[in-house]
Design a protein around this motif. Structure first.
Motif, PDB file in Angstrom:
ATOM      1  N   THR A  86       0.646  -1.218   0.152  1.00  0.00           N
ATOM      2  CA  THR A  86      -0.118  -0.143  -0.086  1.00  0.00           C
ATOM      3  C   THR A  86       0.933   1.128   0.061  1.00  0.00           C
ATOM      4  N   ALA A  87       1.925   1.181   0.585  1.00  0.00           N
ATOM      5  CA  ALA A  87       2.875   2.383   0.704  1.00  0.00           C
ATOM      6  C   ALA A  87       3.564   2.756  -0.845  1.00  0.00           C
ATOM      7  N   SER A  88       3.842   1.578  -1.429  1.00  0.00           N
ATOM      8  CA  SER A  88       4.170   1.841  -2.857  1.00  0.00           C
ATOM      9  C   SER A  88       3.116   2.362  -3.821  1.00  0.00           C
ATOM     10  N   TRP A  89       1.757   1.944  -3.560  1.00  0.00           N
ATOM     11  CA  TRP A  89       0.765   2.459  -4.323  1.00  0.00           C
ATOM     12  C   TRP A  89       0.426   4.046  -3.950  1.00  0.00           C
ATOM     13  N   PHE A  90       0.721   4.194  -2.471  1.00  0.00           N
ATOM     14  CA  PHE A  90       0.317   5.645  -2.026  1.00  0.00           C
ATOM     15  C   PHE A  90       1.317   6.558  -2.740  1.00  0.00           C
ATOM     16  N   GLY A  91       2.577   6.175  -3.146  1.00  0.00           N
ATOM     17  CA  GLY A  91       3.457   6.936  -3.977  1.00  0.00           C
ATOM     18  C   GLY A  91       3.414   7.045  -5.304  1.00  0.00           C
ATOM     19  N   VAL A 105      -9.169  20.021  -2.125  1.00  0.00           N
ATOM     20  CA  VAL A 105     -10.059  18.623  -1.792  1.00  0.00           C
ATOM     21  C   VAL A 105      -9.214  17.625  -1.301  1.00  0.00           C
ATOM     22  N   GLY A 106      -8.251  17.532  -2.171  1.00  0.00           N
ATOM     23  CA  GLY A 106      -7.282  16.216  -1.748  1.00  0.00           C
ATOM     24  C   GLY A 106      -6.589  16.151  -0.556  1.00  0.00           C
ATOM     25  N   TYR A 107      -6.283  17.508  -0.395  1.00  0.00           N
ATOM     26  CA  TYR A 107      -5.323  17.415   0.973  1.00  0.00           C
ATOM     27  C   TYR A 107      -6.386  17.362   2.121  1.00  0.00           C
ATOM     28  N   ALA A 108      -7.479  18.102   1.933  1.00  0.00           N
ATOM     29  CA  ALA A 108      -8.650  17.705   3.125  1.00  0.00           C
ATOM     30  C   ALA A 108      -9.003  16.392   3.294  1.00  0.00           C
ATOM     31  N   GLN A 168      -9.877   8.536   7.017  1.00  0.00           N
ATOM     32  CA  GLN A 168     -10.361   7.576   8.205  1.00  0.00           C
ATOM     33  C   GLN A 168      -9.615   5.998   7.610  1.00  0.00           C
ATOM     34  N   GLY A 169      -9.344   6.117   6.481  1.00  0.00           N
ATOM     35  CA  GLY A 169      -8.820   4.865   5.981  1.00  0.00           C
ATOM     36  C   GLY A 169      -7.903   4.832   4.738  1.00  0.00           C
ATOM     37  N   ILE A 170      -7.555   3.680   4.149  1.00  0.00           N
ATOM     38  CA  ILE A 170      -6.346   3.955   3.099  1.00  0.00           C
ATOM     39  C   ILE A 170      -6.863   4.574   1.983  1.00  0.00           C
ATOM     40  N   GLY A 171      -8.396   4.081   1.534  1.00  0.00           N
ATOM     41  CA  GLY A 171      -9.028   4.612   0.437  1.00  0.00           C
ATOM     42  C   GLY A 171      -9.242   6.270   0.662  1.00  0.00           C
ATOM     43  N   MET A 172      -9.397   6.762   1.598  1.00  0.00           N
ATOM     44  CA  MET A 172      -9.498   8.140   1.697  1.00  0.00           C
ATOM     45  C   MET A 172      -7.954   8.910   1.044  1.00  0.00           C
ATOM     46  N   LEU A 180      -5.537   7.393  -0.531  1.00  0.00           N
ATOM     47  CA  LEU A 180      -5.330   7.015  -1.968  1.00  0.00           C
ATOM     48  C   LEU A 180      -6.111   8.341  -2.932  1.00  0.00           C
ATOM     49  N   LEU A 181      -7.321   8.338  -2.637  1.00  0.00           N
ATOM     50  CA  LEU A 181      -8.130   9.366  -3.259  1.00  0.00           C
ATOM     51  C   LEU A 181      -7.548  10.734  -3.092  1.00  0.00           C
ATOM     52  N   GLY A 182      -7.184  11.156  -2.101  1.00  0.00           N
ATOM     53  CA  GLY A 182      -6.500  12.266  -1.660  1.00  0.00           C
ATOM     54  C   GLY A 182      -5.243  12.557  -2.693  1.00  0.00           C
ATOM     55  N   ARG A 183      -4.454  11.248  -2.812  1.00  0.00           N
ATOM     56  CA  ARG A 183      -3.165  11.566  -3.441  1.00  0.00           C
ATOM     57  C   ARG A 183      -3.667  11.662  -5.038  1.00  0.00           C
ATOM     58  N   VAL A 184      -4.513  10.888  -5.370  1.00  0.00           N
ATOM     59  CA  VAL A 184      -5.047  11.003  -6.844  1.00  0.00           C
ATOM     60  C   VAL A 184      -5.359  12.297  -7.222  1.00  0.00           C
ATOM     61  N   LEU A 185      -6.212  13.093  -6.308  1.00  0.00           N
ATOM     62  CA  LEU A 185      -6.641  14.382  -6.351  1.00  0.00           C
ATOM     63  C   LEU A 185      -5.532  15.528  -6.711  1.00  0.00           C
ATOM     64  N   THR A 186      -4.547  15.222  -5.682  1.00  0.00           N
ATOM     65  CA  THR A 186      -3.369  16.115  -5.631  1.00  0.00           C
ATOM     66  C   THR A 186      -2.547  15.939  -6.724  1.00  0.00           C
ATOM     67  N   GLY A 187      -2.255  14.617  -7.355  1.00  0.00           N
ATOM     68  CA  GLY A 187      -1.857  14.229  -8.495  1.00  0.00           C
ATOM     69  C   GLY A 187      -2.335  14.988  -9.651  1.00  0.00           C
ATOM     70  N   TYR A 188      -3.744  14.933  -9.756  1.00  0.00           N
ATOM     71  CA  TYR A 188      -4.696  15.657 -10.868  1.00  0.00           C
ATOM     72  C   TYR A 188      -4.159  17.117 -10.857  1.00  0.00           C
TER      73      TYR A 188
END
Length: 436
Positions: free
Chosen positions: A4-9, A45-48, A54-58, A60-68
């Motif tokens: 999960t750490a590799s996916w987070f990156g 929104v991603g940083y928020a 509350q979990g890994i899903g939030m 990862l979604l935050g990382r995707v939005l900040t990446g976008y």
């Protein structure tokens, strides 16, 4: 865990690729300035989401939005800067995004030292503290929105939209009333008049269109293939495998300082020495550094390339204790070489050589190619290392850097001191007199 750490990156790069795709439309519809301002929404929104995850899903979604958001800005900011800059300082201003990015990394490193360290006596310290680092990410986003409100739109974009009066006011604001901005305005209008509003599929066959696009996309592709993302992402693992005796917490600071110094050198010398000479020097330094790393790893005894670094292993091989300075210096010179040429200049040239009618679409394409290449490399790097050894990727990167030198000499034009209209005329006619 490691998976999960590799996916987070890595999901950041997927979000950035999606942002690059969006920028292909946003740059031409909203304009460069509004596209940058629009990126603040997914970023905030991603940083928020990450701050309140509350979990890994939030997360990862935050990382995707900040990446976008990062993908949109990396496609829009270089274009905006090149279109508002005077030719005499376009190189220095074009390097500013890289300088600010490196400076931001150093600031985040300092903040991380305070927010991301587990406090003594608190088993939950690390879990709580990193959320404040995400909250800190909101500050530059909001600051950017406020400051951009005082900036004008790109004169070239305004002219392409038929807003001539607003374009003239914008250029007057950017150049100053006491300059000959009216002459530059007429040159911009004449250049825009020769081009249709939107690029068509048939026009892509025109060398005036496809040549600069291929050069820009090729530079972004080769830049990532040179290995910079893999080195930065897996720096601690590389140092560990090459027995570099350096505390992990100093990696980010050392890399950041080297990059900041090198990009500053590039910014100061770009408008004096020219783009091509810095690209040659940059590729040459990266070539020697990667080759040194590959040969060092290949020929050193296995004990020197293990996952544990200590003086006993060094002395057992009857080698000097400072032998691990070789991979450390090679890595630092590689980062220095990248930061003084193939890092900032590829972004600058992308915004300089692309024709106006294709600038918005093609800049987004360059970002997509760049981030998808980075994602692929980071995903396969460790697999290649496990299967063939650490020296194979570095020798591959060395071959790519040699290709970078050839590509620069054969394909990249020198744009130092030339207006964007002169650069377009060069690709349109092929006459080098326009570049003199």
């Amino acid at each position: 865990d490691q998976h999960t750490a590799s996916w987070f990156g890595s999901v950041f790069t997927l979000g950035a690729a999606a942002g690059g795709l969006s920028a292909m439309v946003l740059n031409d519809r909203l304009g460069r300035k509004l596209s940058i301002m629009f990126s603040a929404l997914p970023s905030a929104v991603g940083y928020a989401l990450m701050a309140g995850a509350q979990g890994i899903g939030m997360l990862l979604l935050g990382r995707v939005l900040t990446g976008y958001a990062g993908g949109v800005t990396s496609a829009s900011i270089p274009v905006y800067i090149s279109e508002i800059s005077h030719p005499g300082v376009r190189g220095m201003l074009g390097a500013c995004p890289q300088i600010m990015a490196v400076l931001g990394s150093l600031i985040l490193y300092v903040l991380g030292k305070y927010f991301g360290v587990r406090r003594p006596g608190s088993c939950q310290g690390l879990v709580l503290d990193w959320r404040w680092l995400a909250v800190a990410g909101e500050v530059p986003v909001l600051t950017m929105i406020v400051l951009l409100c005082f900036m004008p739109n790109s004169p070239r974009f305004l002219v392409s939209q038929g807003k001539d009066d607003e374009a003239l006011r914008s250029l007057c604001w950017l150049r100053g009333k006491d300059t000959d901005y009216a002459r530059e305005y007429e040159q911009i209008k004449d250049s825009v008049r020769k081009q249709s509003q939107r690029i068509s599929c048939a026009e892509i066959k025109d060398p005036f269109i496809y040549k600069p696009i291929l050069i820009a996309v090729g530079m972004r592709f080769l830049q990532q293939l040179s290995g910079v993302t893999c080195v930065l992402v897996y720096l601690q693992s590389i140092f560990k495998k090459t027995s570099v005796i350096l505390k992990p917490e100093y990696d980010a600071a050392l890399v950041g300082l080297v990059r900041l110094f090198s990009v500053a050198v590039a910014a100061v010398s770009m408008d004096k020495a020219g783009r091509k000479i810095l690209l040659f020097v940059s590729a040459g330094v990266m070539l020697v550094s990667n080759l040194t790393m590959g040969l060092y790893i290949h020929f050193m005894p296995p004990s020197q390339n293990g996952t544990i670094a200590n003086k006993t292993l060094v002395s057992s091989a009857n080698l000097p204790e400072n032998i691990t300075l070789i991979p450390l210096l090679a890595t630092m010179f590689f980062i220095m070489g990248y930061a003084m040429g193939w890092g900032p200049i590829t972004w600058l040239l992308m915004s300089e050589i692309l024709p106006l009618k294709a600038r918005g679409v093609a800049s987004g394409l360059c970002v997509v190619v760049s981030w998808l290449t980075a994602f692929t490399l980071t995903q396969f790097f460790l697999r290649v290392v496990d299967a063939f050894g650490l020296e194979v990727p570095f020798l591959f990167f060395a071959v790519i850097c040699a290709g970078n030198i050839l590509f620069t000499g054969c394909c990249v034009p020198e744009t130092k001191g030339r207006s964007l209209e002169q650069i377009e005329a060069f690709f349109r006619t092929g006459r080098r007199s326009f570049m003199r």
